[in-house]
Design a protein around this motif. Structure first.
Motif, PDB file in Angstrom:
ATOM      1  N   LYS A 198     -16.711  -6.462  18.788  1.00 47.76           N
ATOM      2  CA  LYS A 198     -15.660  -5.481  17.771  1.00 47.76           C
ATOM      3  C   LYS A 198     -14.736  -5.226  18.039  1.00 47.76           C
ATOM      4  O   LYS A 198     -14.166  -4.521  17.285  1.00 47.76           O
ATOM      5  CB  LYS A 198     -16.894  -4.318  18.739  1.00 47.76           C
ATOM      6  N   GLU A 199     -14.264  -5.851  18.821  1.00 48.71           N
ATOM      7  CA  GLU A 199     -12.967  -6.030  19.495  1.00 48.71           C
ATOM      8  C   GLU A 199     -11.686  -7.024  18.467  1.00 48.71           C
ATOM      9  O   GLU A 199     -11.010  -6.949  18.186  1.00 48.71           O
ATOM     10  CB  GLU A 199     -12.084  -6.628  20.850  1.00 48.71           C
ATOM     11  N   THR A 200     -12.427  -7.502  18.391  1.00 47.99           N
ATOM     12  CA  THR A 200     -11.590  -8.686  17.404  1.00 47.99           C
ATOM     13  C   THR A 200     -11.740  -8.017  15.232  1.00 47.99           C
ATOM     14  O   THR A 200     -11.085  -8.240  15.294  1.00 47.99           O
ATOM     15  CB  THR A 200     -12.374  -9.829  16.858  1.00 47.99           C
ATOM     16  N   ILE A 201     -12.302  -7.598  15.061  1.00 49.27           N
ATOM     17  CA  ILE A 201     -12.838  -7.052  14.352  1.00 49.27           C
ATOM     18  C   ILE A 201     -11.826  -6.027  14.217  1.00 49.27           C
ATOM     19  O   ILE A 201     -10.899  -5.143  13.196  1.00 49.27           O
ATOM     20  CB  ILE A 201     -14.210  -6.413  13.399  1.00 49.27           C
ATOM     21  N   GLY A 202     -11.378  -4.884  15.192  1.00 48.20           N
ATOM     22  CA  GLY A 202     -10.655  -4.082  15.246  1.00 48.20           C
ATOM     23  C   GLY A 202      -9.290  -4.183  15.445  1.00 48.20           C
ATOM     24  O   GLY A 202      -8.692  -3.557  14.747  1.00 48.20           O
ATOM     25  N   ASP A 203      -9.530  -5.701  15.887  1.00 55.04           N
ATOM     26  CA  ASP A 203      -7.867  -5.509  16.018  1.00 55.04           C
ATOM     27  C   ASP A 203      -6.837  -6.378  14.898  1.00 55.04           C
ATOM     28  O   ASP A 203      -5.539  -6.454  14.745  1.00 55.04           O
ATOM     29  CB  ASP A 203      -8.118  -7.276  16.815  1.00 55.04           C
TER      30      ASP A 203
ATOM     31  N   ALA B 195      -9.738 -10.967  20.410  1.00 58.62           N
ATOM     32  CA  ALA B 195     -10.207 -10.467  21.494  1.00 58.62           C
ATOM     33  C   ALA B 195     -10.470 -10.498  22.547  1.00 58.62           C
ATOM     34  O   ALA B 195     -10.744 -10.074  23.978  1.00 58.62           O
ATOM     35  CB  ALA B 195     -12.027 -10.358  21.617  1.00 58.62           C
ATOM     36  N   GLY B 196      -8.621 -11.273  22.910  1.00 52.81           N
ATOM     37  CA  GLY B 196      -8.215 -11.754  24.134  1.00 52.81           C
ATOM     38  C   GLY B 196      -9.530 -12.552  25.276  1.00 52.81           C
ATOM     39  O   GLY B 196      -9.756 -13.552  25.085  1.00 52.81           O
ATOM     40  N   ASP B 197      -9.800 -12.435  26.144  1.00 59.34           N
ATOM     41  CA  ASP B 197     -10.551 -13.080  27.262  1.00 59.34           C
ATOM     42  C   ASP B 197     -11.764 -12.121  26.853  1.00 59.34           C
ATOM     43  O   ASP B 197     -12.574 -12.443  27.754  1.00 59.34           O
ATOM     44  CB  ASP B 197     -10.604 -12.223  28.635  1.00 59.34           C
ATOM     45  N   LYS B 198     -12.069 -11.000  26.133  1.00 60.05           N
ATOM     46  CA  LYS B 198     -13.414 -10.038  26.058  1.00 60.05           C
ATOM     47  C   LYS B 198     -14.687 -11.380  25.693  1.00 60.05           C
ATOM     48  O   LYS B 198     -14.762 -12.195  24.833  1.00 60.05           O
ATOM     49  CB  LYS B 198     -13.298  -9.500  25.414  1.00 60.05           C
TER      50      LYS B 198
ATOM     51  N   ASP C 222       4.708  -0.507  29.123  1.00 61.78           N
ATOM     52  CA  ASP C 222       3.678   0.204  28.772  1.00 61.78           C
ATOM     53  C   ASP C 222       3.938   0.031  26.797  1.00 61.78           C
ATOM     54  O   ASP C 222       4.737   0.944  26.344  1.00 61.78           O
ATOM     55  CB  ASP C 222       3.559   2.121  29.326  1.00 61.78           C
ATOM     56  N   LEU C 223       2.696  -0.393  26.703  1.00 60.56           N
ATOM     57  CA  LEU C 223       2.785  -1.112  25.092  1.00 60.56           C
ATOM     58  C   LEU C 223       2.167   0.332  24.421  1.00 60.56           C
ATOM     59  O   LEU C 223       1.846   0.367  24.893  1.00 60.56           O
ATOM     60  CB  LEU C 223       2.423  -1.922  25.139  1.00 60.56           C
ATOM     61  N   ALA C 224       2.784   0.999  23.519  1.00 62.31           N
ATOM     62  CA  ALA C 224       2.130   1.942  22.917  1.00 62.31           C
ATOM     63  C   ALA C 224       1.521   0.749  21.654  1.00 62.31           C
ATOM     64  O   ALA C 224       1.604   0.055  21.258  1.00 62.31           O
ATOM     65  CB  ALA C 224       3.055   2.761  21.676  1.00 62.31           C
ATOM     66  N   TYR C 225       0.304   2.047  21.110  1.00 62.99           N
ATOM     67  CA  TYR C 225      -0.779   1.126  20.394  1.00 62.99           C
ATOM     68  C   TYR C 225      -1.930   2.403  19.977  1.00 62.99           C
ATOM     69  O   TYR C 225      -1.876   3.419  20.822  1.00 62.99           O
ATOM     70  CB  TYR C 225      -1.449  -0.113  20.699  1.00 62.99           C
ATOM     71  N   VAL C 226      -2.128   2.063  18.841  1.00 66.87           N
ATOM     72  CA  VAL C 226      -2.995   2.996  18.126  1.00 66.87           C
ATOM     73  C   VAL C 226      -4.314   2.700  17.934  1.00 66.87           C
ATOM     74  O   VAL C 226      -4.348   1.143  17.860  1.00 66.87           O
ATOM     75  CB  VAL C 226      -2.929   3.871  16.694  1.00 66.87           C
ATOM     76  N   GLY C 227      -6.065   3.262  18.548  1.00 70.67           N
ATOM     77  CA  GLY C 227      -6.984   2.594  18.946  1.00 70.67           C
ATOM     78  C   GLY C 227      -7.527   1.524  17.049  1.00 70.67           C
ATOM     79  O   GLY C 227      -7.220   2.892  16.537  1.00 70.67           O
ATOM     80  N   HIS C 228      -8.848   1.781  17.564  1.00 71.62           N
ATOM     81  CA  HIS C 228      -9.315   1.252  16.195  1.00 71.62           C
ATOM     82  C   HIS C 228      -9.872   2.231  14.924  1.00 71.62           C
ATOM     83  O   HIS C 228      -9.451   3.259  14.249  1.00 71.62           O
ATOM     84  CB  HIS C 228     -10.509   1.087  16.553  1.00 71.62           C
ATOM     85  N   ALA C 229     -10.070   3.170  16.255  1.00 72.94           N
ATOM     86  CA  ALA C 229     -10.229   4.869  15.636  1.00 72.94           C
ATOM     87  C   ALA C 229      -9.261   5.636  14.699  1.00 72.94           C
ATOM     88  O   ALA C 229      -9.684   5.845  14.005  1.00 72.94           O
ATOM     89  CB  ALA C 229     -11.511   5.867  17.116  1.00 72.94           C
ATOM     90  N   GLU C 230      -8.193   5.590  15.596  1.00 76.49           N
ATOM     91  CA  GLU C 230      -7.120   6.419  15.047  1.00 76.49           C
ATOM     92  C   GLU C 230      -7.033   5.469  13.644  1.00 76.49           C
ATOM     93  O   GLU C 230      -6.490   6.085  12.607  1.00 76.49           O
ATOM     94  CB  GLU C 230      -6.173   5.762  15.975  1.00 76.49           C
TER      95      GLU C 230
ATOM     96  N   ASN D  24      -3.834  -5.637  12.661  1.00 76.54           N
ATOM     97  CA  ASN D  24      -3.069  -5.881  12.198  1.00 76.54           C
ATOM     98  C   ASN D  24      -2.314  -6.329  10.962  1.00 76.54           C
ATOM     99  O   ASN D  24      -1.038  -6.138  10.891  1.00 76.54           O
ATOM    100  CB  ASN D  24      -3.430  -7.425  12.924  1.00 76.54           C
ATOM    101  N   ALA D  25      -3.451  -5.807  10.096  1.00 71.43           N
ATOM    102  CA  ALA D  25      -3.631  -6.105   9.120  1.00 71.43           C
ATOM    103  C   ALA D  25      -2.684  -4.889   8.383  1.00 71.43           C
ATOM    104  O   ALA D  25      -2.050  -4.518   7.410  1.00 71.43           O
ATOM    105  CB  ALA D  25      -4.965  -6.486   7.612  1.00 71.43           C
ATOM    106  N   GLY D  26      -3.481  -3.661   8.970  1.00 72.91           N
ATOM    107  CA  GLY D  26      -2.299  -2.278   9.106  1.00 72.91           C
ATOM    108  C   GLY D  26      -1.082  -2.519   8.956  1.00 72.91           C
ATOM    109  O   GLY D  26      -0.971  -1.203   8.108  1.00 72.91           O
ATOM    110  N   MET D  27      -0.827  -2.895  10.021  1.00 69.85           N
ATOM    111  CA  MET D  27       0.713  -3.088  10.430  1.00 69.85           C
ATOM    112  C   MET D  27       1.073  -3.844   9.392  1.00 69.85           C
ATOM    113  O   MET D  27       2.735  -3.369   8.726  1.00 69.85           O
ATOM    114  CB  MET D  27       0.479  -3.779  11.678  1.00 69.85           C
ATOM    115  N   ARG D  28       0.468  -4.888   8.439  1.00 69.16           N
ATOM    116  CA  ARG D  28       1.217  -5.200   7.356  1.00 69.16           C
ATOM    117  C   ARG D  28       1.660  -4.400   6.070  1.00 69.16           C
ATOM    118  O   ARG D  28       2.558  -4.521   5.142  1.00 69.16           O
ATOM    119  CB  ARG D  28       0.516  -6.447   6.953  1.00 69.16           C
TER     120      ARG D  28
END
Length: 291
Positions: A163-168, A153-156, A95-103, A172-176
Protein backbone atom coordinates in the motif's frame (compact mmCIF):
# COMPACT_ATOMS: atom_id res chain seq x y z
CA UNK A 1 13.43 -14.64 -11.76
CA UNK A 2 10.27 -14.38 -13.91
CA UNK A 3 10.33 -11.91 -16.74
CA UNK A 4 7.71 -9.20 -16.55
CA UNK A 5 5.54 -8.14 -19.43
CA UNK A 6 4.25 -4.70 -20.21
CA UNK A 7 0.87 -4.05 -18.64
CA UNK A 8 -1.99 -3.98 -21.16
CA UNK A 9 -3.69 -0.66 -21.64
CA UNK A 10 -7.16 -2.13 -21.15
CA UNK A 11 -9.91 0.43 -20.97
CA UNK A 12 -7.95 2.94 -18.91
CA UNK A 13 -7.62 6.44 -20.33
CA UNK A 14 -4.11 7.13 -21.56
CA UNK A 15 -2.58 10.10 -23.28
CA UNK A 16 0.63 11.04 -24.98
CA UNK A 17 3.67 10.17 -22.90
CA UNK A 18 6.06 12.74 -24.30
CA UNK A 19 8.04 12.75 -21.05
CA UNK A 20 8.81 9.01 -21.15
CA UNK A 21 10.74 6.49 -23.19
CA UNK A 22 7.43 5.15 -24.52
CA UNK A 23 6.54 8.19 -26.61
CA UNK A 24 6.74 6.32 -29.91
CA UNK A 25 4.86 3.28 -28.60
CA UNK A 26 2.05 4.99 -26.70
CA UNK A 27 -0.99 6.41 -28.51
CA UNK A 28 -1.12 10.19 -28.88
CA UNK A 29 -4.77 10.32 -27.78
CA UNK A 30 -6.20 13.05 -25.54
CA UNK A 31 -9.50 11.15 -25.16
CA UNK A 32 -11.68 14.16 -25.91
CA UNK A 33 -9.80 16.70 -23.77
CA UNK A 34 -8.82 19.92 -25.50
CA UNK A 35 -5.41 21.45 -24.92
CA UNK A 36 -7.06 24.29 -22.99
CA UNK A 37 -8.77 21.79 -20.67
CA UNK A 38 -5.49 19.99 -20.05
CA UNK A 39 -3.73 23.24 -19.19
CA UNK A 40 -6.56 24.16 -16.82
CA UNK A 41 -6.23 20.73 -15.16
CA UNK A 42 -2.49 21.26 -14.68
CA UNK A 43 -3.15 24.61 -13.01
CA UNK A 44 -5.66 22.98 -10.64
CA UNK A 45 -3.20 20.21 -9.76
CA UNK A 46 -0.56 22.82 -8.87
CA UNK A 47 -2.80 24.77 -6.50
CA UNK A 48 -1.31 24.80 -2.97
CA UNK A 49 -2.77 22.33 -0.50
CA UNK A 50 -4.58 23.70 2.54
CA UNK A 51 -2.46 23.82 5.72
CA UNK A 52 -4.74 21.18 7.26
CA UNK A 53 -3.80 18.78 4.42
CA UNK A 54 -0.05 19.15 4.86
CA UNK A 55 1.81 16.72 7.14
CA UNK A 56 5.37 16.85 8.44
CA UNK A 57 7.92 14.04 8.55
CA UNK A 58 10.84 14.55 10.98
CA UNK A 59 14.40 13.77 9.91
CA UNK A 60 17.34 14.04 12.32
CA UNK A 61 20.42 15.56 10.65
CA UNK A 62 22.73 15.85 13.69
CA UNK A 63 25.19 12.94 13.81
CA UNK A 64 25.67 13.30 17.56
CA UNK A 65 21.91 12.97 18.10
CA UNK A 66 21.85 9.85 15.93
CA UNK A 67 24.73 8.36 17.92
CA UNK A 68 22.81 9.06 21.10
CA UNK A 69 19.87 7.05 19.81
CA UNK A 70 17.89 10.16 18.79
CA UNK A 71 17.78 11.20 22.46
CA UNK A 72 19.51 14.46 21.66
CA UNK A 73 23.07 15.65 22.15
CA UNK A 74 24.42 18.40 24.39
CA UNK A 75 23.60 21.05 21.80
CA UNK A 76 20.16 19.68 20.86
CA UNK A 77 18.04 18.59 23.83
CA UNK A 78 14.89 16.64 23.05
CA UNK A 79 11.56 18.47 23.14
CA UNK A 80 8.18 18.23 21.43
CA UNK A 81 8.29 19.76 17.95
CA UNK A 82 5.50 22.18 17.06
CA UNK A 83 5.41 20.97 13.44
CA UNK A 84 5.71 17.20 13.47
CA UNK A 85 4.23 16.94 17.00
CA UNK A 86 6.89 14.40 17.98
CA UNK A 87 9.65 14.46 20.59
CA UNK A 88 12.77 15.23 18.57
CA UNK A 89 16.20 16.86 19.13
CA UNK A 90 15.53 20.61 19.26
CA UNK A 91 17.15 22.27 16.18
CA UNK A 92 18.83 18.93 15.44
CA UNK A 93 16.19 17.80 12.98
CA UNK A 94 14.21 19.08 10.03
CA UNK A 95 10.53 18.60 9.16
CA UNK A 96 9.72 17.61 5.59
CA UNK A 97 6.33 18.84 4.41
CA UNK A 98 4.27 16.35 2.37
CA UNK A 99 0.72 15.33 1.55
CA UNK A 100 -0.62 11.86 2.25
CA UNK A 101 -2.20 9.32 -0.09
CA UNK A 102 -5.75 10.38 0.80
CA UNK A 103 -5.07 14.06 0.14
CA UNK A 104 -3.36 13.28 -3.17
CA UNK A 105 -6.24 11.04 -4.25
CA UNK A 106 -8.78 13.70 -3.33
CA UNK A 107 -6.93 16.28 -5.45
CA UNK A 108 -6.81 13.92 -8.44
CA UNK A 109 -10.53 13.15 -8.14
CA UNK A 110 -11.36 16.86 -7.99
CA UNK A 111 -9.40 17.48 -11.20
CA UNK A 112 -10.40 14.33 -13.11
CA UNK A 113 -12.96 11.85 -11.67
CA UNK A 114 -11.77 9.28 -14.24
CA UNK A 115 -8.05 9.46 -13.48
CA UNK A 116 -6.18 6.17 -13.27
CA UNK A 117 -2.81 4.48 -13.05
CA UNK A 118 -1.26 1.23 -14.24
CA UNK A 119 2.03 -0.56 -13.53
CA UNK A 120 4.66 -0.61 -16.27
CA UNK A 121 5.02 -4.39 -16.04
CA UNK A 122 3.17 -7.46 -14.72
CA UNK A 123 4.49 -10.74 -13.37
CA UNK A 124 3.44 -14.23 -14.49
CA UNK A 125 0.37 -14.03 -12.20
CA UNK A 126 -0.82 -10.78 -13.75
CA UNK A 127 0.12 -8.75 -10.67
CA UNK A 128 2.19 -5.53 -10.69
CA UNK A 129 5.87 -6.47 -10.84
CA UNK A 130 8.34 -4.71 -8.54
CA UNK A 131 11.88 -3.92 -9.65
CA UNK A 132 15.11 -5.13 -8.07
CA UNK A 133 14.80 -2.47 -5.34
CA UNK A 134 11.20 -3.54 -4.50
CA UNK A 135 9.96 -0.34 -6.10
CA UNK A 136 7.07 0.11 -8.50
CA UNK A 137 7.02 2.08 -11.77
CA UNK A 138 3.57 3.31 -12.84
CA UNK A 139 1.86 5.42 -15.49
CA UNK A 140 -0.48 8.02 -14.03
CA UNK A 141 -3.12 9.42 -16.39
CA UNK A 142 -4.98 12.66 -15.70
CA UNK A 143 -7.20 14.38 -18.27
CA UNK A 144 -5.66 12.39 -21.13
CA UNK A 145 -2.06 13.13 -20.05
CA UNK A 146 0.19 10.29 -18.88
CA UNK A 147 3.45 10.54 -16.95
CA UNK A 148 5.70 8.10 -15.11
CA UNK A 149 6.05 7.73 -11.36
CA UNK A 150 8.07 5.56 -8.99
CA UNK A 151 7.14 4.34 -5.53
CA UNK A 152 9.02 2.60 -2.74
CA UNK A 153 8.03 1.52 0.77
CA UNK A 154 11.40 1.99 2.47
CA UNK A 155 11.86 -0.53 5.27
CA UNK A 156 8.20 -1.58 5.48
CA UNK A 157 7.21 -5.17 4.74
CA UNK A 158 4.08 -7.16 4.02
CA UNK A 159 0.77 -5.69 2.94
CA UNK A 160 1.58 -2.30 4.42
CA UNK A 161 4.61 -2.12 2.13
CA UNK A 162 2.45 -2.75 -0.96
CA UNK A 163 0.00 0.00 0.00
CA UNK A 164 2.83 2.40 0.81
CA UNK A 165 4.52 1.63 -2.52
CA UNK A 166 1.35 2.36 -4.49
CA UNK A 167 0.65 5.58 -2.60
CA UNK A 168 4.25 6.73 -2.97
CA UNK A 169 4.18 6.03 -6.72
CA UNK A 170 0.97 8.02 -7.19
CA UNK A 171 2.36 10.97 -5.23
CA UNK A 172 5.63 10.79 -7.16
CA UNK A 173 3.85 10.72 -10.52
CA UNK A 174 1.53 13.49 -9.34
CA UNK A 175 4.56 15.64 -8.62
CA UNK A 176 5.50 15.31 -12.31
CA UNK A 177 2.21 17.09 -13.00
CA UNK A 178 3.12 19.75 -10.43
CA UNK A 179 0.98 18.40 -7.57
CA UNK A 180 2.47 19.42 -4.18
CA UNK A 181 5.62 20.53 -5.98
CA UNK A 182 5.90 23.59 -3.72
CA UNK A 183 6.41 21.29 -0.71
CA UNK A 184 9.46 19.62 -2.21
CA UNK A 185 12.68 21.49 -1.42
CA UNK A 186 16.22 20.73 -2.52
CA UNK A 187 17.74 22.05 0.71
CA UNK A 188 15.96 19.43 2.82
CA UNK A 189 17.05 16.68 0.43
CA UNK A 190 20.65 17.85 0.68
CA UNK A 191 20.61 17.62 4.47
CA UNK A 192 19.14 14.11 4.39
CA UNK A 193 21.39 12.72 1.68
CA UNK A 194 24.59 14.26 3.03
CA UNK A 195 23.84 13.06 6.55
CA UNK A 196 24.61 16.34 8.24
CA UNK A 197 24.18 20.08 8.44
CA UNK A 198 25.75 21.84 5.41
CA UNK A 199 27.26 24.31 7.89
CA UNK A 200 29.27 21.46 9.43
CA UNK A 201 30.56 20.39 6.01
CA UNK A 202 31.65 23.94 5.24
CA UNK A 203 33.81 23.81 8.39
CA UNK A 204 35.43 20.54 7.36
CA UNK A 205 33.60 18.34 9.87
CA UNK A 206 31.15 16.74 7.42
CA UNK A 207 31.12 13.22 6.02
CA UNK A 208 33.70 12.08 3.49
CA UNK A 209 32.94 12.61 -0.17
CA UNK A 210 30.57 10.02 -1.61
CA UNK A 211 30.78 11.17 -5.22
CA UNK A 212 27.31 12.72 -5.06
CA UNK A 213 26.73 16.08 -6.73
CA UNK A 214 27.16 18.94 -4.32
CA UNK A 215 24.10 21.14 -3.84
CA UNK A 216 24.79 24.40 -5.61
CA UNK A 217 23.64 27.89 -4.69
CA UNK A 218 19.98 28.79 -4.90
CA UNK A 219 18.83 29.63 -8.43
CA UNK A 220 18.78 33.32 -9.23
CA UNK A 221 15.40 35.00 -9.37
CA UNK A 222 14.95 34.94 -13.14
CA UNK A 223 12.11 33.80 -15.31
CA UNK A 224 11.99 30.09 -16.15
CA UNK A 225 13.18 26.97 -14.38
CA UNK A 226 16.71 26.05 -13.29
CA UNK A 227 16.59 22.54 -14.78
CA UNK A 228 20.12 21.61 -13.71
CA UNK A 229 19.40 22.42 -10.05
CA UNK A 230 16.13 20.50 -10.25
CA UNK A 231 17.75 17.43 -11.80
CA UNK A 232 20.68 17.50 -9.38
CA UNK A 233 18.22 17.40 -6.49
CA UNK A 234 16.36 14.51 -8.12
CA UNK A 235 19.65 12.63 -8.56
CA UNK A 236 20.31 12.97 -4.83
CA UNK A 237 16.84 11.60 -4.10
CA UNK A 238 17.33 8.41 -6.15
CA UNK A 239 21.13 7.99 -5.92
CA UNK A 240 20.74 4.23 -5.46
CA UNK A 241 18.38 3.59 -8.38
CA UNK A 242 20.01 3.18 -11.82
CA UNK A 243 16.68 3.25 -13.67
CA UNK A 244 15.73 6.59 -12.17
CA UNK A 245 19.20 8.00 -12.87
CA UNK A 246 18.83 6.92 -16.50
CA UNK A 247 15.54 8.82 -16.71
CA UNK A 248 17.25 11.91 -15.25
CA UNK A 249 19.91 11.73 -17.99
CA UNK A 250 17.16 11.73 -20.62
CA UNK A 251 15.50 14.70 -18.93
CA UNK A 252 18.83 16.53 -18.80
CA UNK A 253 19.38 15.91 -22.53
CA UNK A 254 15.92 17.21 -23.29
CA UNK A 255 16.63 20.49 -21.49
CA UNK A 256 20.21 20.79 -22.80
CA UNK A 257 21.99 20.50 -19.42
CA UNK A 258 23.42 16.97 -19.67
CA UNK A 259 26.91 18.27 -20.51
CA UNK A 260 26.92 21.04 -17.89
CA UNK A 261 29.62 20.88 -15.22
CA UNK A 262 28.65 20.15 -11.61
CA UNK A 263 30.91 20.39 -8.53
CA UNK A 264 31.45 17.42 -6.22
CA UNK A 265 32.09 17.52 -2.50
CA UNK A 266 35.71 16.43 -2.98
CA UNK A 267 36.43 19.51 -5.12
CA UNK A 268 36.25 17.80 -8.52
CA UNK A 269 34.08 19.15 -11.35
CA UNK A 270 32.51 16.69 -13.84
CA UNK A 271 29.85 16.72 -16.51
CA UNK A 272 26.39 15.92 -15.18
CA UNK A 273 25.94 13.12 -17.74
CA UNK A 274 29.34 11.60 -16.86
CA UNK A 275 28.57 11.71 -13.14
CA UNK A 276 25.26 9.85 -13.49
CA UNK A 277 26.62 7.31 -15.98
CA UNK A 278 29.46 6.56 -13.56
CA UNK A 279 27.00 6.02 -10.73
CA UNK A 280 24.83 3.75 -12.90
CA UNK A 281 27.91 1.66 -13.70
CA UNK A 282 28.75 1.43 -9.97
CA UNK A 283 25.24 0.10 -9.29
CA UNK A 284 25.65 -2.57 -11.93
CA UNK A 285 23.10 -1.02 -14.28
CA UNK A 286 25.54 -0.44 -17.13
CA UNK A 287 25.89 2.88 -18.89
CA UNK A 288 22.48 4.05 -20.01
CA UNK A 289 23.77 6.76 -22.32
CA UNK A 290 27.16 7.54 -23.83
CA UNK A 291 29.16 9.96 -21.72
Amino acid sequence: MPQGTEAPAGTMAEGQTSHTLFQAARPANTFGYTREQQIEALHKLREPFAPTEVRYLPRVWCRACKSAGFNGCQQHPVSKCGKCKQKMPNNGHIDLAYVGHAEATNRLLNVDPFWGYEPLSLDERGLPQLDGYKGLWIRLTVCGMTRLGYGHAGDKTGGDAIKETIGDAIRNAGMRFGMALDLWTTSDLEIIESGGDPREQANGSGAESSGKPEQGPAPSAVAGVDHLARLRAQALECWGNPLSLGQIILDAEKHGVADNDVPLKDGRVVMFRELLNGRIAELGGGEQRAA
